[in-house]
Structures are given as C-alpha cells and as structure tokens.
Design a protein around this motif. Structure first.
Motif, PDB file in Angstrom:
ATOM      1  N   GLU A   1       4.585  -7.746   8.716  1.00  0.00           N
ATOM      2  CA  GLU A   1       3.743  -8.255   7.639  1.00  0.00           C
ATOM      3  C   GLU A   1       2.672  -7.225   7.280  1.00  0.00           C
ATOM      4  O   GLU A   1       2.108  -6.580   8.160  1.00  0.00           O
ATOM      5  CB  GLU A   1       3.046  -9.541   8.074  1.00  0.00           C
ATOM      6  CG  GLU A   1       3.985 -10.703   8.346  1.00  0.00           C
ATOM      7  CD  GLU A   1       4.619 -11.245   7.077  1.00  0.00           C
ATOM      8  OE1 GLU A   1       4.206 -10.839   5.980  1.00  0.00           O
ATOM      9  OE2 GLU A   1       5.533 -12.070   7.198  1.00  0.00           O
ATOM     10  N   PRO A   2       2.361  -7.087   5.991  1.00  0.00           N
ATOM     11  CA  PRO A   2       1.255  -6.195   5.638  1.00  0.00           C
ATOM     12  C   PRO A   2      -0.073  -6.756   6.137  1.00  0.00           C
ATOM     13  O   PRO A   2      -0.234  -7.969   6.250  1.00  0.00           O
ATOM     14  CB  PRO A   2       1.289  -6.167   4.105  1.00  0.00           C
ATOM     15  CG  PRO A   2       2.128  -7.308   3.684  1.00  0.00           C
ATOM     16  CD  PRO A   2       3.005  -7.701   4.828  1.00  0.00           C
ATOM     17  N   LYS A   3      -0.997  -5.866   6.476  1.00  0.00           N
ATOM     18  CA  LYS A   3      -2.342  -6.297   6.890  1.00  0.00           C
ATOM     19  C   LYS A   3      -3.356  -5.600   5.999  1.00  0.00           C
ATOM     20  O   LYS A   3      -3.163  -4.459   5.626  1.00  0.00           O
ATOM     21  CB  LYS A   3      -2.595  -5.921   8.353  1.00  0.00           C
ATOM     22  CG  LYS A   3      -1.722  -6.680   9.347  1.00  0.00           C
ATOM     23  CD  LYS A   3      -2.160  -6.364  10.774  1.00  0.00           C
ATOM     24  CE  LYS A   3      -1.355  -7.122  11.813  1.00  0.00           C
ATOM     25  NZ  LYS A   3       0.041  -6.685  11.922  1.00  0.00           N
ATOM     26  N   SER A   4      -4.430  -6.297   5.683  1.00  0.00           N
ATOM     27  CA  SER A   4      -5.387  -5.667   4.784  1.00  0.00           C
ATOM     28  C   SER A   4      -6.578  -5.124   5.564  1.00  0.00           C
ATOM     29  O   SER A   4      -6.961  -5.660   6.598  1.00  0.00           O
ATOM     30  CB  SER A   4      -5.849  -6.642   3.706  1.00  0.00           C
ATOM     31  OG  SER A   4      -6.605  -7.666   4.279  1.00  0.00           O
TER      32      SER A   4
ATOM     33  N   LEU B   1       7.690   4.777  -0.967  1.00  0.00           N
ATOM     34  CA  LEU B   1       7.517   5.115  -2.388  1.00  0.00           C
ATOM     35  C   LEU B   1       6.508   6.243  -2.610  1.00  0.00           C
ATOM     36  O   LEU B   1       6.824   7.218  -3.298  1.00  0.00           O
ATOM     37  CB  LEU B   1       7.109   3.874  -3.179  1.00  0.00           C
ATOM     38  CG  LEU B   1       8.219   3.089  -3.866  1.00  0.00           C
ATOM     39  CD1 LEU B   1       7.633   1.929  -4.660  1.00  0.00           C
ATOM     40  CD2 LEU B   1       9.037   3.972  -4.783  1.00  0.00           C
TER      41      LEU B   1
ATOM     42  N   ILE C   1      -5.105   7.596  -7.339  1.00  0.00           N
ATOM     43  CA  ILE C   1      -3.737   7.531  -6.808  1.00  0.00           C
ATOM     44  C   ILE C   1      -3.155   8.942  -6.786  1.00  0.00           C
ATOM     45  O   ILE C   1      -2.396   9.306  -5.881  1.00  0.00           O
ATOM     46  CB  ILE C   1      -2.882   6.516  -7.608  1.00  0.00           C
ATOM     47  CG1 ILE C   1      -1.618   6.150  -6.836  1.00  0.00           C
ATOM     48  CG2 ILE C   1      -2.505   7.014  -8.979  1.00  0.00           C
ATOM     49  CD1 ILE C   1      -1.810   4.994  -5.923  1.00  0.00           C
TER      50      ILE C   1
ATOM     51  N   SER D   1     -14.465   0.810  -9.241  1.00  0.00           N
ATOM     52  CA  SER D   1     -14.450   0.336  -7.869  1.00  0.00           C
ATOM     53  C   SER D   1     -14.945   1.457  -6.951  1.00  0.00           C
ATOM     54  O   SER D   1     -14.548   2.608  -7.098  1.00  0.00           O
ATOM     55  CB  SER D   1     -13.021  -0.066  -7.510  1.00  0.00           C
ATOM     56  OG  SER D   1     -12.779   0.198  -6.175  1.00  0.00           O
TER      57      SER D   1
ATOM     58  N   MET E   1      -7.366   0.859   0.034  1.00  0.00           N
ATOM     59  CA  MET E   1      -7.285   0.422  -1.364  1.00  0.00           C
ATOM     60  C   MET E   1      -6.321  -0.756  -1.503  1.00  0.00           C
ATOM     61  O   MET E   1      -6.573  -1.689  -2.238  1.00  0.00           O
ATOM     62  CB  MET E   1      -6.826   1.585  -2.232  1.00  0.00           C
ATOM     63  CG  MET E   1      -6.843   1.291  -3.707  1.00  0.00           C
ATOM     64  SD  MET E   1      -7.054   2.769  -4.719  1.00  0.00           S
ATOM     65  CE  MET E   1      -5.482   3.558  -4.615  1.00  0.00           C
ATOM     66  N   PHE E   2      -5.198  -0.721  -0.765  1.00  0.00           N
ATOM     67  CA  PHE E   2      -4.183  -1.767  -0.869  1.00  0.00           C
ATOM     68  C   PHE E   2      -4.010  -2.439   0.492  1.00  0.00           C
ATOM     69  O   PHE E   2      -4.909  -3.085   0.971  1.00  0.00           O
ATOM     70  CB  PHE E   2      -2.879  -1.179  -1.377  1.00  0.00           C
ATOM     71  CG  PHE E   2      -3.029  -0.414  -2.664  1.00  0.00           C
ATOM     72  CD1 PHE E   2      -3.517  -1.041  -3.801  1.00  0.00           C
ATOM     73  CD2 PHE E   2      -2.721   0.924  -2.741  1.00  0.00           C
ATOM     74  CE1 PHE E   2      -3.674  -0.358  -4.991  1.00  0.00           C
ATOM     75  CE2 PHE E   2      -2.872   1.622  -3.930  1.00  0.00           C
ATOM     76  CZ  PHE E   2      -3.355   0.977  -5.055  1.00  0.00           C
ATOM     77  N   PHE E   3      -2.846  -2.281   1.105  1.00  0.00           N
ATOM     78  CA  PHE E   3      -2.587  -2.830   2.433  1.00  0.00           C
ATOM     79  C   PHE E   3      -2.054  -1.730   3.328  1.00  0.00           C
ATOM     80  O   PHE E   3      -1.615  -0.700   2.845  1.00  0.00           O
ATOM     81  CB  PHE E   3      -1.478  -3.889   2.395  1.00  0.00           C
ATOM     82  CG  PHE E   3      -1.765  -5.062   1.543  1.00  0.00           C
ATOM     83  CD1 PHE E   3      -3.000  -5.667   1.569  1.00  0.00           C
ATOM     84  CD2 PHE E   3      -0.776  -5.577   0.740  1.00  0.00           C
ATOM     85  CE1 PHE E   3      -3.251  -6.767   0.780  1.00  0.00           C
ATOM     86  CE2 PHE E   3      -1.025  -6.671  -0.052  1.00  0.00           C
ATOM     87  CZ  PHE E   3      -2.265  -7.273  -0.028  1.00  0.00           C
TER      88      PHE E   3
ATOM     89  N   GLN F   1     -14.178   2.048  -4.020  1.00  0.00           N
ATOM     90  CA  GLN F   1     -13.048   2.596  -3.285  1.00  0.00           C
ATOM     91  C   GLN F   1     -12.417   3.781  -4.010  1.00  0.00           C
ATOM     92  O   GLN F   1     -12.122   4.808  -3.420  1.00  0.00           O
ATOM     93  CB  GLN F   1     -11.983   1.514  -3.141  1.00  0.00           C
ATOM     94  CG  GLN F   1     -11.553   1.314  -1.736  1.00  0.00           C
ATOM     95  CD  GLN F   1     -11.600  -0.148  -1.379  1.00  0.00           C
ATOM     96  OE1 GLN F   1     -12.106  -0.972  -2.134  1.00  0.00           O
ATOM     97  NE2 GLN F   1     -11.070  -0.487  -0.247  1.00  0.00           N
TER      98      GLN F   1
END
Lengths: 294, 373
Positions: A121-124, A224, A16, A142, A214-216, A144
C-alpha cells in the motif's frame, strides 16, 4: 489562462522536471563511466523514498535530515548493487547488453523485495510545511514545489562543483573519458566506478524523498518516473551531464504545458513524440546541438 | 455364501451411511480468491457466509437439514473460476453457488452456472455485462457499475439542483471510462452538461495539468472516477489548484486507505459506495449485521461482508421458499425473494441485479458520514 495560472503551472512543471533531472543525472553518469543503461535507477529512487519515510516515522527527524538519510540509503543501495552484481558480471566478461538486461532484473527484484518487506500500500509523508501555500501576486504556490526546485538546484550545483573542483571528481571525469589512460595515470577504476554509482544513488535518493513528500511513497513509484527520466536523459543527450539536467527540466515543463494546451489524454504521448522528433533531427540529443554550435 | 452376504451387508451399510451423510445436508458452494492479491476479499466472503450459516444451523438448519458450505478458491483468475465452479456444481453437488469477487472471474463462472443449471449469485463483480448475457441462472449482490454511476447522477440532481456544468476527471481504463459513461447516460436526463473531460494514466502522480484545465472550464461540480491512491492525490492537488467546486467520487475511493492517505484534503468529498457503516443508520438489519460482525469477527465489516451477507440470506430465503433442493425451483424462488438486507430492502430485478439505492458518503473530519442526509 491568466498570468497567475501560468506561473503556477510553470512551477509545477519545473518541480517535476527537477525530479526527472535528478534521476536522469545518475543514469547519464553511469552510462559515461560504464556504458550501462541503468534501468533500475527509478527503483533506487524508490528505495530512498520508502526508507527515508521509514526513518522519518521511526526517528521523527526534520525534513532536511530525512532528505540526507534517503540520499545516503539510496547511495549505499546503488553501490551494493554495483559491487554485488554489475561488477561481478563485468569481471566474468558478460557482454554489455546482458548487463543492461540484468539492470531490468534488478529493477523488478527491488520492487518485489520492497513490496514484501514494506507492504504494497502507498504511504504518505506527514505534512512537512506549516503553510498550505505561498502567495506571489495572484499565484498560489505550494511550499513543497518551491522546496523541490530549490533543493534540486542546490544538489545539482553541488554535483557540478564536486566534478569540477575535487580530486575524486576530476578523476571520475577522466576515467569516464578514457579508462585506459586514466588507469595508467594511477586512477583506481573500480573505486571510481563505485563512486559513480554512489553519487547516482545519492541523487536518486534526493529525488525519491522529494517526490515522496509531494505525493506518496510506494514500491511501484519508481517505474514511470524512471522511464521518463531515461527519456529526459536521452533528450538531453545520453552521457551529457548538462544535457540530463536541461532534458529533465524541459521534459517536466513540456509534459505539463503540453497536457494543458493540447490534451491530457495524450500527456505521456506528447513527451515521447518530442523525443522521437528531437532524435530524428539531432541524433545526439540536445547536447549534440550545443556541440555542433561550437 | 455367508461370507458373501456379510460383505454385501457391510458394503450396503457403508453406502447407506455415505448416502445418509450426503443427503442429510444442504450444500451451498462459495468461491472467490482465497489466495493471491485479493485473498482478503475472499476471506471476507467466507467469514460472512459461515457466520450466517452457523446462525441458521444453530436454529435448526434448512428444510430440517444442516447447511454445509463448500469453499472453492479461484485465486481471482477466470480460468480457475471455471474449474472451481464446475467442481462445485458437478462433483460437490451444491444447490446454489455464491461467487466470485472480480468481474472477469464471475463472468467466466456464469457460463458454468448455465451449463450445469445451478443458480449463481455474484458477490462483488460490478461489470454490467455479467447480468446482460441472457443467462437466467446468474444473479448478483453488488450494485452494478452503470447503476452506481447513474445513482450518483440522481444524487447530484437532488442535492445540487440547478448545478448543470460538470467536469470529468478519470483514469483512462475500463473502470474509469465505464463509470463516466454510466454517469453521462443518466445525467443527460437532467440537462447536465460536460464542460471538461480529462483523463490520466493509471499510476500517474501529478494531476496539475488536468486540474488546470478543469479550473479553466469553471464547472459547478467535478465527477472523478479513480482508485483510492490516485483519488487521494487528486483530492490534495485540487486544493492546491484552487478548485472550490464539489467533488464526487466513485466506489474506487471507498477504501479505508483513501481517508488515511487523503485526510484532511478529502474532507468535503462525496463518493458512491457499496457499503458503509455510516449509511445504514435506521436499517435494523444493517445495524444488527454490523454488531454481529464486530462481536464475531472482531473487526469492522467491509463491503464484501455486506454483499456476501445479503447473498447468503437471499440463497437461504430462496431454498426455504422453494421448499426443496431442486435447483430450478431454487432459481425461480430467487426471483421472488424480498427481505431486509444489510444494505437495505433487497430483491432482484429482471436482470438479476439488486434493487438497492446506492449509498453515498460525505467525508467530514476524515470520517465517512451519510451523504444523503
């Protein structure tokens, strides 16, 4: 806490942190070249992330190609913003403070445009790696996270090489240090600034694809991390390239370990308290510490 | 004189026609967000109510009259909900009103219900305080948040008897804190002990730190109060962190996007839900309701469809029971309605909340299945 968990947390914090570094690098380069605090850098990252995902879904590209596409798109977006908005404002003699406020406007504008065009909407990202985790001793990591660290470091080293050993890179450094003298030496300032934004955008695009995988990916994902990257850049010393890298990684590690060892309720507060303390002691950030030591 | 009487005749005839129209129909008001971010929910409310009313009117209507649905748009805003509810109760003269979707808008409108003495059935607002204000005119179709969380504690006690160590992971706002408080209040009856209490900020992406602390606390199970986007990320990251304990989530996870974003990591997660086609098996009304929505609206019913279906069914039953359009009689009749709804046997308790048992879903192969089975 066992050694395995310590390693897992450190890798998570490093990953991160690399993302914060990549965004912070763009911010710091733009400040050096133009004095603009670019609050829309998080949104440039978001644009790279959502359009990188679209490219992946439409063209079924391999991950490295998606990374390059995301970098290219974010770079182009950053240049377009610079040429279309900030340069026009500078040519009209707009005070710097107003241009900085305009960057907040650009940030909100980008969020809204992407929300309308791409959906709210978030998409992965599809699953990118065959294995769920690599095992190192007792620690499970992981793939990733490992890739984020590897690619993040590669991109940052490439940036260093570019700035140090290419003509354009050296010209950019010169233009950032003393614009008038650089111009007298025949450096095209407009071009140099545009390239700064291009590189800042490319770095943010890389962060976007890595963070999205890693996330969406979503229209609000830049806010943020953008703020945290700004803090990381300040922590490292605004305008210092090495400071932005170290600041980002340090901030990622501190955030993770602070939350584990102190309290998750204060996860965001811990990093901010640290920022205030460092600025109180070393007003120039960590880069100031290094310079003083010399 | 002739002219005058002609005018008088026309005028009085006109009044008679108007009055005839006005009194030949039973007016039911519905309100919710028909525009704005939550317009999809307002749309579901409207679709379900109009579907039931069309059926009822086709069968001869109510009290020998046709039912007319009057729709109001509150855009999800409390202040707009107040003015819309006022308009419905005063100038549209509805005998009962159904709405709204969000808790703040529902709560704001409940003041109007009391002032105008018109019964209100809240559709989806889950904040417990809506029905604990001492307002005798407010009822609710949704299972309130404290009961939902409490029912989850009951479920844990039945399903995982002997498992007493719980870790909490929740979003640090009213939704997350309220849910965890509700769970704790019921769970202490069973001797369930919290061993970890981890929070995050809305919009967070990385839960490594929270999950590391939970792993170290070694809980028997984890109760997680999140909205679907964060919930899906947590489901993914809990596996990376190597937490094998069962996860139980909130109604925030009960959204198709949760499964879409989180599969396959969400397999094995339990969550409480307001409505799921997977949990109605055996309930004839529920099965018929799902079929009806599928054939009429050409889509799968969502939880607002189910809540609105039960609310309008309760309203019609109460008006029939009252035998008149007197608003006080309708309110009193609402307290005694008892019927098979889309979500199970439906009646209101003392506060006006539904006496339904919360549905619990277990995700298997990326699909909702009945968690109680």
């Amino acid at each position: 806490m066992g050694a395995a968990q310590l390693v897992e947390l450190a890798v998570g914090g490093l990953a991160i942190g690399c993302i914060y570094s990549l965004i912070a690098l763009g911010m710091t380069m733009i400040i050096r070249a133009t004095g603009i605090v670019h609050f829309a850098q998080g949104e440039v990252m978001m644009v790279g992330s959502v359009l990188g995902l679209s490219a992946l879904l439409l063209l079924h590209l391999p991950f490295l190609a998606v990374l390059l596409v995301g970098m290219a798109i974010a770079g182009i977006a950053a240049v377009a913003i610079e040429l279309g908005i900030y340069r026009t404002l500078r040519m009209r003699g707009t005070p710097l403070a107003n241009i900085i406020i305009a960057t907040i406007g650009v940030s909100i504008l980008l969020q809204n445009v992407v929300q309308l065009a791409w959906g709210s909407e978030p998409k992965s990202y599809p699953k990118l790696f065959a294995t769920d985790h690599y095992t190192f001793g007792a620690a499970k990591l992981s793939p990733q996270l490992i890739w984020i660290i590897v690619l993040g470091v590669v991109v940052m080293l490439a940036l260093q090489a570019f700035l140090r050993w290419t003509r354009t890179g050296i010209a950019m450094q010169a233009a950032a240090q003393d614009p008038e003298a650089a111009q007298l030496m025949g450096i095209n300032l407009t071009r140099s600034t545009a390239i700064t934004f291009l590189i800042g955008g490319v770095l943010a695009g890389a962060a976007g694809v890595l963070l999205g995988s890693m996330f969406f990916a979503s229209f609000s994902m830049g806010f943020l991390p953008g703020i945290k990257a700004f803090v990381a850049a300040t922590l490292g010393g605004l305008g210092s390239i090495g400071g932005a890298m170290v600041g980002g990684i340090l901030f990622g590690l501190l955030e993770t370990f602070g939350a584990v060892w102190i309290s998750t309720a204060y996860k965001d507060a811990i990093g901010m308290v640290l920022l205030i303390v460092i600025l109180l002691v070393f007003p120039q950030g960590l880069a100031g510490l290094v310079r003083r030591g010399r | 004189m002739v002219r005058m009487s002609l005018v008088a005749t026309v005028v009085s005839f006109g009044f008679a026609v108007l009055a005839g129209n006005a009194f030949a129909q039973v007016k039911i008001g519905i309100f919710g967000p028909m525009t704005g971010d939550a317009a999809g929910y307002g749309q579901s409310l409207r679709e379900a109510v109009e579907m039931v009313v069309a059926d009822k009117n086709a069968k001869g209507g109510l009290l020998g009259q046709k039912i007319q649905v009057v729709v109001g748009d509150d855009a999800g805003k409390p202040e707009q909900a107040v003015s819309v509810a006022k308009r419905l109760a005063s100038s549209d003269n509805v005998v009962i009103m159904l709405g709204s979707i969000s808790s703040p808008a529902s709560l704001a409108a409940s003041q109007v219900a009391q002032q105008t003495q018109t019964a209100q059935i809240v559709i989806s607002g889950t904040a417990q305080r809506i029905t604990t204000q001492g307002n005798p005119w407010v009822f609710r179709s949704a299972v309130p948040d404290t009961k939902l969380a409490g029912d989850l504690a009951d479920f844990v006690n039945e399903k995982f008897a002997g498992k007493k160590k719980v870790a909490f992971l929740y979003v640090n706002d009213d939704f997350g804190r309220g849910g965890i408080e509700g769970f704790k209040a019921r769970a202490k009856n069973y001797g369930i002990e919290p061993v970890a209490d981890e929070k995050y900020t809305r919009g967070d992406l990385d839960f490594t730190a929270q999950l590391a602390r939970i792993k170290n606390a070694n809980p028997d199970f984890v109760v997680e109060w999140s909205r679907y986007a964060e919930g899906a990320l947590i489901a993914k990251q809990r596996l990376q962190a190597g937490i094998g304990a069962p996860f139980l989530g909130s109604d925030g996870a009960a959204h198709p996007k949760y499964l879409e974003l989180g599969t396959p990591s969400v397999n094995g997660v339990y969550y409480a839900t307001h409505f799921s086609p997977s949990t109605v098996a055996g309930n004839k009304t529920g099965e018929a309701f799902i079929e009806r929505v599928k054939t009429t609206l050409k889509k799968d019913p969502d939880f607002v469809h189910a809540q609105a279906f039960d609310a309008i069914t309760a309203a019609i039953a109460a008006i029939e029971k009252a035998g008149s359009t007197d608003k006080t009689k309708i309110r009193d009749a609402l307290r005694t309605v008892d019927f098979d709804g889309a979500r199970g046997r439906f009646k209101f308790d003392q506060k006006g909340d539904p006496e339904l048992v919360t549905h619990i879903v277990l995700v298997r192969d990326g699909k909702e299945t009945n968690g109680r089975k």
